[in-house]
Design a protein around this motif. Sequence first.
Motif, short mmCIF file in Angstrom:
data_model
loop_
_atom_site.label_atom_id
_atom_site.label_comp_id
_atom_site.label_asym_id
_atom_site.label_seq_id
_atom_site.Cartn_x
_atom_site.Cartn_y
_atom_site.Cartn_z
N VAL A 57 0.83 -1.20 0.00
CA VAL A 57 0.00 0.00 0.00
C VAL A 57 0.87 1.25 0.00
CG1 VAL A 57 -1.84 1.22 1.22
CG2 VAL A 57 -1.76 -1.27 1.27
N GLY A 58 1.85 1.28 0.87
CA GLY A 58 2.67 2.48 1.04
C GLY A 58 3.48 2.85 -0.20
N VAL A 59 4.26 1.90 -0.69
CA VAL A 59 5.15 2.21 -1.82
C VAL A 59 4.37 2.63 -3.07
CG1 VAL A 59 6.82 1.19 -3.41
CG2 VAL A 59 7.13 0.92 -0.95
N PRO A 60 3.36 1.85 -3.49
CA PRO A 60 2.62 2.28 -4.70
C PRO A 60 1.95 3.64 -4.54
CG PRO A 60 1.99 0.04 -4.04
CD PRO A 60 2.88 0.55 -2.97
N ILE A 61 1.40 3.90 -3.34
CA ILE A 61 0.73 5.20 -3.16
C ILE A 61 1.75 6.33 -3.08
CG2 ILE A 61 -0.71 6.57 -1.58
CD1 ILE A 61 -2.44 4.18 -1.14
N MET A 62 2.91 6.04 -2.52
CA MET A 62 3.94 7.09 -2.50
C MET A 62 4.36 7.43 -3.94
SD MET A 62 7.66 7.41 -0.64
CE MET A 62 7.23 7.44 1.06
N MET A 63 4.48 6.41 -4.78
CA MET A 63 4.80 6.68 -6.19
C MET A 63 3.71 7.55 -6.82
SD MET A 63 6.20 2.91 -7.32
CE MET A 63 6.39 3.24 -9.08
N GLY A 249 13.53 16.56 -9.56
CA GLY A 249 14.04 16.67 -10.93
C GLY A 249 13.22 15.85 -11.91
N LYS A 250 13.05 16.40 -13.11
CA LYS A 250 12.19 15.76 -14.10
C LYS A 250 12.68 14.39 -14.52
CE LYS A 250 8.58 15.70 -16.31
NZ LYS A 250 7.31 15.80 -15.59
N ARG A 251 14.00 14.23 -14.55
CA ARG A 251 14.52 12.98 -15.10
C ARG A 251 14.75 11.89 -14.07
NH1 ARG A 251 14.36 13.55 -19.87
NH2 ARG A 251 14.51 15.58 -20.84
N ASP A 252 14.62 12.24 -12.81
CA ASP A 252 14.89 11.23 -11.78
C ASP A 252 13.80 10.17 -11.76
OD1 ASP A 252 16.99 12.80 -11.21
OD2 ASP A 252 16.10 13.77 -9.47
N MET A 413 -0.26 9.52 -19.18
CA MET A 413 0.28 10.43 -18.16
C MET A 413 1.10 9.67 -17.12
SD MET A 413 -2.93 13.03 -17.60
CE MET A 413 -2.25 14.07 -16.32
N SER A 414 0.53 8.59 -16.59
CA SER A 414 1.27 7.90 -15.52
C SER A 414 2.48 7.16 -16.09
CB SER A 414 0.37 6.96 -14.72
OG SER A 414 -0.24 6.00 -15.54
N GLU A 415 2.34 6.64 -17.28
CA GLU A 415 3.45 5.90 -17.88
C GLU A 415 4.61 6.86 -18.18
OE1 GLU A 415 2.09 3.48 -21.08
OE2 GLU A 415 3.59 1.93 -20.66
N ASP A 416 4.26 8.02 -18.71
CA ASP A 416 5.26 9.03 -19.03
C ASP A 416 5.95 9.54 -17.77
OD1 ASP A 416 6.53 11.29 -20.29
OD2 ASP A 416 4.88 12.51 -19.53
N GLU A 417 5.18 9.79 -16.74
CA GLU A 417 5.74 10.38 -15.53
C GLU A 417 6.59 9.36 -14.77
OE1 GLU A 417 6.60 13.71 -14.00
OE2 GLU A 417 4.91 13.75 -15.37
N LEU A 418 6.14 8.12 -14.70
CA LEU A 418 6.92 7.11 -13.97
C LEU A 418 8.14 6.67 -14.76
CD1 LEU A 418 4.20 4.77 -12.40
CD2 LEU A 418 5.56 6.52 -11.27
N ALA A 419 8.01 6.64 -16.07
CA ALA A 419 9.12 6.23 -16.95
C ALA A 419 9.85 5.01 -16.42
CB ALA A 419 10.08 7.40 -17.17
#
Length: 455
Positions: A57-63, A249-252, A413-419
């Motif tokens: 629960v914690g890790v996925p929601i933090m992402m 940072g955008k790329r991290d 959106m989520s795929e792009d942001e999580l990369a």
Amino acid sequence: MQNKQSIHGAWANRWIFILAATGSAVGLGNIWKFPYIAGENGGGAFVLVYLFCILLVGVPIMMAEVLVGRRGRQSPINSMREVAYEAGHHGRWAGVGWMGALAGFFIFSFYSVVAGWVLYYIAGMGSGKFVDIGSEEAGQMFGALLEDPETLLIWHSLFVVLVMMVIAGGVNKGLERATRVLMPLLFVLLFVLLAYSINSGYFAEGWDFLFHFEPEALTWNAVLVALGHAFFTLSLGMGSIMAYGSYMGKRDSIGGTVLAIAGLDTLVALIAGLAIFPIVFGNQLDPGAGPGLMFITLPVAFSQMAGGQVFGFLFFLMVGFAAWTSAISLMEPGAAWLVETLGLSRTKASILLGVLVWLLGLLALGSFNVTSDFLIFGMTAFDFLDFLTANIMLPLGGFFVAVFVGWYLTREMSEDELALRSSLIYQLWRVVIRYVSPVAVAVIFALNLYQKLVG
Ligand code: PFF
């Protein structure tokens, strides 16, 4: 990929973000709350459930929170609105940000009272107040502190001012500077104390208590407490991590960064437990002593051990640092919103919020003395604020973030942001954030409320 920047600034690099978010996560929750709720809920049985909650629960929601923050590049309230618009939805998603800001305000009020106790103990350890005391005396000293509103007021106020000073400095000259100084110190102190506890001769008992899993010791209540605590300890469900994510940072990589933060937070909680329980057992004290565990049992233990005064002082200093970096993150979402939306300066925003949390803190502070008769649903203001935030507002906030990111954001959106590097990991995360996390939170949340209100 969007390349917006936050008007508030940006972390110097990925490591600073990890350290700042770890500073938010590691706090009284890890060192004060975790050992005592583990002690009250059967040790190992609780710890295992807690680890599951962190991971599932914690890790996925933090992402999800970091994702929204970095996409929106604003305070959580405004980021939620922006990102909802971007995905073609209604701006009322900002309401999740509002609830978070309110939760932060509530948590701060009792957090700063406990942090005030910590400051008092730093001073007490430093001045030799706790030399050569037994458990009865230690209990009396803690009780006397709680009954003394003036002393509590001084330390509570001092803590609020310390936090205001950092918030007024802004992201780079405030938050980042505090992170750079306090976090390395915190880790050094933690390892010094761990070494001390390993040498205490009772390390095995402490280890066994935390990691010996007895299925029969597991209760529903332990599961409920574990979930609430997973949110609390990771600073989720109220926008702290979202706000910090907006300066990232955008790329991290969000995935790796979040794993590092959650890993460090868990490590500190376990090490705090491993530092505390051997001392508790070494002195025949009760691991289930409750909120007083850290403030009653530890001073006794330190007072009877070689070098205990110095280590006791260092211990409370470490807790103070941890509380400070967490409290900063409780105030940041509100401060960022005031600056963005009302155009206040950082200094004005921090004064305004500081005065407000200070005032509400008076109610939490009075719960132990002058306003102890003032009960809400049978709880003192202090207990009520803790219950309301950890058991209701944070899980609810986390639930809505999971639903928002899992179901309302476009996949692009989520795929792009999580990369994420592999699409398999992305798929896995998506299933968890859409189904596993919200369902787990909803079920446990409902049971929790049911137990509290009916059971
Ligand atoms: N995570 C902090 C702790 O464990 O002490 C407390 C906290 C900070 C909770 C920030 C929530 C939050 F947003």
